[in-house]
Design an enzyme around this catalytic site. Sequence first.
Site, PDB file in Angstrom:
ATOM      1  N   ASN A 189       0.821  -1.221   0.000  1.00  0.00           N
ATOM      2  CA  ASN A 189       0.000   0.000   0.000  1.00  0.00           C
ATOM      3  C   ASN A 189       0.855   1.272   0.000  1.00  0.00           C
ATOM      4  O   ASN A 189       0.426   2.318   0.476  1.00  0.00           O
ATOM      5  CB  ASN A 189      -0.951   0.014   1.203  1.00  0.00           C
ATOM      6  CG  ASN A 189      -1.841  -1.210   1.245  1.00  0.00           C
ATOM      7  OD1 ASN A 189      -2.460  -1.571   0.237  1.00  0.00           O
ATOM      8  ND2 ASN A 189      -1.907  -1.874   2.399  1.00  0.00           N
ATOM      9  N   ARG A 190       2.050   1.160  -0.541  1.00  0.00           N
ATOM     10  CA  ARG A 190       2.997   2.277  -0.638  1.00  0.00           C
ATOM     11  C   ARG A 190       3.474   2.760   0.733  1.00  0.00           C
ATOM     12  O   ARG A 190       4.004   3.869   0.859  1.00  0.00           O
ATOM     13  CB  ARG A 190       2.393   3.459  -1.421  1.00  0.00           C
ATOM     14  CG  ARG A 190       2.107   3.158  -2.905  1.00  0.00           C
ATOM     15  CD  ARG A 190       3.392   2.779  -3.623  1.00  0.00           C
ATOM     16  NE  ARG A 190       3.230   2.629  -5.048  1.00  0.00           N
ATOM     17  CZ  ARG A 190       2.955   1.462  -5.659  1.00  0.00           C
ATOM     18  NH1 ARG A 190       2.809   0.367  -4.945  1.00  0.00           N
ATOM     19  NH2 ARG A 190       2.834   1.405  -6.967  1.00  0.00           N
TER      20      ARG A 190
END
Length: 211
Positions: A189-190
């Site tokens: 999710n970065r």
Amino acid sequence: MELSDIRREYTRGGLRRNDLPDEPLSLFDKWLKQAIEANLTDPTAMTVATVDEDGQPYQRIVLLKHFDKDGFVFYTNLGSRKALHLSNNAKISLHFPWHPIERQVHITGQAEKLSKLEVMKYFASRPKESQIAAWASKQSSRLSARGVLEGKFFELKQKFANGEVPLPTFWGGYRVRVNSIEFWQGGENRLHDRFLYSLEDDNWSVERLAP
């Protein structure tokens, strides 16, 4: 497909503060060995960034040839653009882009020229064709055609066919004295993990950075 649509998830695991050593070189050594064991293409390749006298940054890929507590070593033509930049501004940045294992390492520091003895020792270890290529190429100068370069290489190959290739006076290397080392590990999710080691009065401090 639009360029803005190209993305992937980073799922190989995270990097936690409790797993970090007190100094960064042992972690760099571990990560480099893992990059080599993963059969990455050119695991020792690093981007070297310098700045010219007008403040214009330049980047290029060179190969790391040695590292220890004293710094990171690479070799080059002393008449090259990077060498000319460093003669005016010794500040330098190194970057290792190990994308397949979702890692990056970024280093900042000061570059200093290697001793002639260090340069001679490494030059003697290079394949003969690489030694000749160092003589043939006036790095960063303009060429009218590739044939000019190939012709010079062939001429020198004949000249040195039956003897050792001497060290060119215009060829040398640099040791990058490290000021900081950042380790980047891709996260889902970065939410990537980033830790920055900074050298202050011969002591390393470490901070987590937001991704």
